[in-house]
Write a protein that holds these residues in place. Sequence first.
Motif, PDB file in Angstrom:
ATOM      1  N   VAL A 106       0.844  -1.195   0.000  1.00 35.07           N
ATOM      2  CA  VAL A 106       0.000   0.000   0.000  1.00 35.07           C
ATOM      3  C   VAL A 106       0.881   1.247   0.000  1.00 35.07           C
ATOM      4  O   VAL A 106       1.806   1.368   0.813  1.00 35.07           O
ATOM      5  CB  VAL A 106      -0.925   0.028   1.242  1.00 35.07           C
ATOM      6  CG1 VAL A 106      -1.841   1.253   1.200  1.00 35.07           C
ATOM      7  CG2 VAL A 106      -1.750  -1.246   1.319  1.00 35.07           C
ATOM      8  N   HIS A 107       0.585   2.169  -0.900  1.00 35.66           N
ATOM      9  CA  HIS A 107       1.333   3.422  -0.957  1.00 35.66           C
ATOM     10  C   HIS A 107       0.854   4.344   0.160  1.00 35.66           C
ATOM     11  O   HIS A 107      -0.336   4.614   0.286  1.00 35.66           O
ATOM     12  CB  HIS A 107       1.134   4.104  -2.314  1.00 35.66           C
ATOM     13  CG  HIS A 107       2.014   5.306  -2.515  1.00 35.66           C
ATOM     14  ND1 HIS A 107       1.654   6.555  -2.087  1.00 35.66           N
ATOM     15  CD2 HIS A 107       3.247   5.432  -3.077  1.00 35.66           C
ATOM     16  CE1 HIS A 107       2.622   7.415  -2.389  1.00 35.66           C
ATOM     17  NE2 HIS A 107       3.598   6.753  -2.982  1.00 35.66           N
ATOM     18  N   GLY A 108       1.769   4.798   1.007  1.00 30.53           N
ATOM     19  CA  GLY A 108       1.404   5.702   2.094  1.00 30.53           C
ATOM     20  C   GLY A 108       2.379   5.594   3.245  1.00 30.53           C
ATOM     21  O   GLY A 108       3.277   4.744   3.253  1.00 30.53           O
ATOM     22  N   ARG A 109       2.209   6.462   4.212  1.00 35.56           N
ATOM     23  CA  ARG A 109       3.049   6.413   5.413  1.00 35.56           C
ATOM     24  C   ARG A 109       2.732   5.145   6.208  1.00 35.56           C
ATOM     25  O   ARG A 109       1.556   4.846   6.439  1.00 35.56           O
ATOM     26  CB  ARG A 109       2.809   7.641   6.285  1.00 35.56           C
ATOM     27  CG  ARG A 109       3.286   8.949   5.656  1.00 35.56           C
ATOM     28  CD  ARG A 109       3.039  10.114   6.598  1.00 35.56           C
ATOM     29  NE  ARG A 109       3.514  11.361   6.027  1.00 35.56           N
ATOM     30  CZ  ARG A 109       4.752  11.816   6.147  1.00 35.56           C
ATOM     31  NH1 ARG A 109       5.642  11.100   6.842  1.00 35.56           N
ATOM     32  NH2 ARG A 109       5.118  12.950   5.601  1.00 35.56           N
ATOM     33  N   PRO A 110       3.752   4.412   6.650  1.00 33.04           N
ATOM     34  CA  PRO A 110       3.495   3.141   7.338  1.00 33.04           C
ATOM     35  C   PRO A 110       2.556   3.255   8.530  1.00 33.04           C
ATOM     36  O   PRO A 110       1.640   2.441   8.668  1.00 33.04           O
ATOM     37  CB  PRO A 110       4.898   2.698   7.768  1.00 33.04           C
ATOM     38  CG  PRO A 110       5.806   3.313   6.756  1.00 33.04           C
ATOM     39  CD  PRO A 110       5.195   4.648   6.428  1.00 33.04           C
ATOM     40  N   GLY A 111       2.757   4.255   9.377  1.00 31.01           N
ATOM     41  CA  GLY A 111       1.909   4.377  10.558  1.00 31.01           C
ATOM     42  C   GLY A 111       0.449   4.539  10.203  1.00 31.01           C
ATOM     43  O   GLY A 111      -0.433   3.865  10.765  1.00 31.01           O
ATOM     44  N   GLY A 112       0.160   5.418   9.257  1.00 31.79           N
ATOM     45  CA  GLY A 112      -1.221   5.661   8.855  1.00 31.79           C
ATOM     46  C   GLY A 112      -1.838   4.476   8.145  1.00 31.79           C
ATOM     47  O   GLY A 112      -3.001   4.121   8.391  1.00 31.79           O
ATOM     48  N   VAL A 113      -1.067   3.840   7.248  1.00 30.93           N
ATOM     49  CA  VAL A 113      -1.564   2.678   6.511  1.00 30.93           C
ATOM     50  C   VAL A 113      -1.920   1.547   7.465  1.00 30.93           C
ATOM     51  O   VAL A 113      -2.982   0.919   7.364  1.00 30.93           O
ATOM     52  CB  VAL A 113      -0.512   2.205   5.486  1.00 30.93           C
ATOM     53  CG1 VAL A 113      -0.861   0.819   4.937  1.00 30.93           C
ATOM     54  CG2 VAL A 113      -0.407   3.204   4.344  1.00 30.93           C
ATOM     55  N   LEU A 114      -1.041   1.274   8.415  1.00 30.33           N
ATOM     56  CA  LEU A 114      -1.256   0.161   9.337  1.00 30.33           C
ATOM     57  C   LEU A 114      -2.369   0.456  10.338  1.00 30.33           C
ATOM     58  O   LEU A 114      -3.152  -0.427  10.679  1.00 30.33           O
ATOM     59  CB  LEU A 114       0.044  -0.170  10.057  1.00 30.33           C
ATOM     60  CG  LEU A 114       1.118  -0.758   9.141  1.00 30.33           C
ATOM     61  CD1 LEU A 114       2.475  -0.709   9.814  1.00 30.33           C
ATOM     62  CD2 LEU A 114       0.768  -2.189   8.752  1.00 30.33           C
ATOM     63  N   ALA A 115      -2.459   1.695  10.800  1.00 33.14           N
ATOM     64  CA  ALA A 115      -3.545   2.054  11.711  1.00 33.14           C
ATOM     65  C   ALA A 115      -4.893   1.871  11.028  1.00 33.14           C
ATOM     66  O   ALA A 115      -5.854   1.370  11.633  1.00 33.14           O
ATOM     67  CB  ALA A 115      -3.377   3.489  12.195  1.00 33.14           C
ATOM     68  N   GLU A 116      -4.981   2.257   9.770  1.00 32.00           N
ATOM     69  CA  GLU A 116      -6.229   2.080   9.021  1.00 32.00           C
ATOM     70  C   GLU A 116      -6.540   0.599   8.827  1.00 32.00           C
ATOM     71  O   GLU A 116      -7.684   0.158   8.985  1.00 32.00           O
ATOM     72  CB  GLU A 116      -6.124   2.783   7.664  1.00 32.00           C
ATOM     73  CG  GLU A 116      -7.377   2.688   6.810  1.00 32.00           C
ATOM     74  CD  GLU A 116      -8.594   3.337   7.460  1.00 32.00           C
ATOM     75  OE1 GLU A 116      -9.721   2.863   7.185  1.00 32.00           O
ATOM     76  OE2 GLU A 116      -8.418   4.299   8.237  1.00 32.00           O
ATOM     77  N   ALA A 117      -5.519  -0.195   8.506  1.00 29.79           N
ATOM     78  CA  ALA A 117      -5.724  -1.634   8.318  1.00 29.79           C
ATOM     79  C   ALA A 117      -6.172  -2.307   9.611  1.00 29.79           C
ATOM     80  O   ALA A 117      -6.911  -3.296   9.588  1.00 29.79           O
ATOM     81  CB  ALA A 117      -4.438  -2.279   7.797  1.00 29.79           C
ATOM     82  N   SER A 118      -5.739  -1.766  10.756  1.00 31.13           N
ATOM     83  CA  SER A 118      -6.087  -2.372  12.045  1.00 31.13           C
ATOM     84  C   SER A 118      -7.573  -2.237  12.374  1.00 31.13           C
ATOM     85  O   SER A 118      -8.073  -2.925  13.270  1.00 31.13           O
ATOM     86  CB  SER A 118      -5.252  -1.745  13.165  1.00 31.13           C
ATOM     87  OG  SER A 118      -5.669  -0.419  13.457  1.00 31.13           O
ATOM     88  N   ARG A 119      -8.286  -1.375  11.648  1.00 22.79           N
ATOM     89  CA  ARG A 119      -9.731  -1.221  11.878  1.00 22.79           C
ATOM     90  C   ARG A 119     -10.506  -2.481  11.513  1.00 22.79           C
ATOM     91  O   ARG A 119     -11.625  -2.679  11.978  1.00 22.79           O
ATOM     92  CB  ARG A 119     -10.270  -0.032  11.082  1.00 22.79           C
ATOM     93  CG  ARG A 119      -9.753   1.322  11.544  1.00 22.79           C
ATOM     94  CD  ARG A 119     -10.328   2.448  10.704  1.00 22.79           C
ATOM     95  NE  ARG A 119      -9.832   3.742  11.134  1.00 22.79           N
ATOM     96  CZ  ARG A 119     -10.367   4.455  12.126  1.00 22.79           C
ATOM     97  NH1 ARG A 119     -11.439   3.988  12.761  1.00 22.79           N
ATOM     98  NH2 ARG A 119      -9.851   5.618  12.459  1.00 22.79           N
ATOM     99  N   SER A 120      -9.924  -3.306  10.664  1.00 24.06           N
ATOM    100  CA  SER A 120     -10.596  -4.539  10.255  1.00 24.06           C
ATOM    101  C   SER A 120      -9.739  -5.759  10.603  1.00 24.06           C
ATOM    102  O   SER A 120      -9.706  -6.746   9.864  1.00 24.06           O
ATOM    103  CB  SER A 120     -10.897  -4.514   8.757  1.00 24.06           C
ATOM    104  OG  SER A 120      -9.722  -4.274   8.001  1.00 24.06           O
ATOM    105  N   ALA A 121      -9.040  -5.688  11.735  1.00 24.16           N
ATOM    106  CA  ALA A 121      -8.202  -6.796  12.207  1.00 24.16           C
ATOM    107  C   ALA A 121      -8.545  -7.116  13.644  1.00 24.16           C
ATOM    108  O   ALA A 121      -9.022  -6.262  14.395  1.00 24.16           O
ATOM    109  CB  ALA A 121      -6.721  -6.448  12.084  1.00 24.16           C
ATOM    110  N   GLN A 122      -8.300  -8.353  14.053  1.00 28.45           N
ATOM    111  CA  GLN A 122      -8.491  -8.725  15.462  1.00 28.45           C
ATOM    112  C   GLN A 122      -7.218  -8.548  16.267  1.00 28.45           C
ATOM    113  O   GLN A 122      -7.247  -8.441  17.484  1.00 28.45           O
ATOM    114  CB  GLN A 122      -8.983 -10.160  15.585  1.00 28.45           C
ATOM    115  CG  GLN A 122      -8.016 -11.232  15.114  1.00 28.45           C
ATOM    116  CD  GLN A 122      -8.441 -12.613  15.572  1.00 28.45           C
ATOM    117  OE1 GLN A 122      -8.117 -13.045  16.675  1.00 28.45           O
ATOM    118  NE2 GLN A 122      -9.184 -13.306  14.725  1.00 28.45           N
TER     119      GLN A 122
END
Length: 294
Positions: free
Chosen positions: A239-255
């Motif tokens: 995913v193109h983007g800043r790692p912190g922001g990309v991963l925080a967004e991905a964590s919204r749909s993770a357990q």
Amino acid sequence: MNSANNAAVVVGVDGSESALRAVRLAATEATRRHRPLRVVHGFIWPLLHVPVSPAPAAPPGGGGLRHRAEELVQAAVREAEATAPDLSISGEIIDGEAAAVLVGESPTAALIVLGDRGLGGFSALVVGSVAVQVAAYADCPVLVARGAQRPDEPVLVAMDGSPASRQAAEFAAETAVSRGVALVAVHAYRHPGSSGPGDMQPLVYDEAKLHREQERMLAGWLTGLTDDHPGLRLTCRAVHGRPGGVLAEASRSAQLAVVGGQGRGEVTGLLLGSVSQSMLHHAQCPVVVVRAPR
């Protein structure tokens, strides 16, 4: 991670609601891993030469800082028993500062669990200093209880090609298989890398080509993971983007989000990398920090 059969899941408690959430999560993890649970409270007052016994005029059995510590540990043990009635659970008060006590437990622990904020933490702070310190120095994986519980969602792992991220991927794969869910490996990238020392990053580049290259890199970093963990359902996302922001967004749909303690490009000597720091502050689900062996 300590694989000894008697290695316990250790949870740090301080009487806060955040700690009780951590206790419930720790009890669930210990049950999943077939491990005993140790409830630990770091009792700092003797180090500060503060009287910890009841005052002479206090009623029998009441008062005193140590008595209060015993009560909060007992309350945490009861909370764990209510969560996992068949689990082997013990509680202990250990003299020392909370982070130091938990780091001291880590060489013989299977997992350290703690809340994201403790007593005395400012409400504006997203994560407490104890969580950051333990994640930075512990010799076993550290699970920080934060965000929402989503048991049907996949496990998320952050990848950047570093040894720490590969360690994180191994932990995440084992966890995903044991929970019967998929593993989503995410690599966040921003610009093409330089081709050699002193080279400038190109100002113009083919975004589609760059994306394909990053996907190939991510797949290469995960070579052999599905072979090592039969039954693993793996999805790779660059995913193109800043790692912190990309991963925080991905964590919204993770357990659960799993990150390496120190990633590629971090400052030498920095024990907790910027991405793991960011996830401890902003993830929307519980976070595990896995550090590469020292």
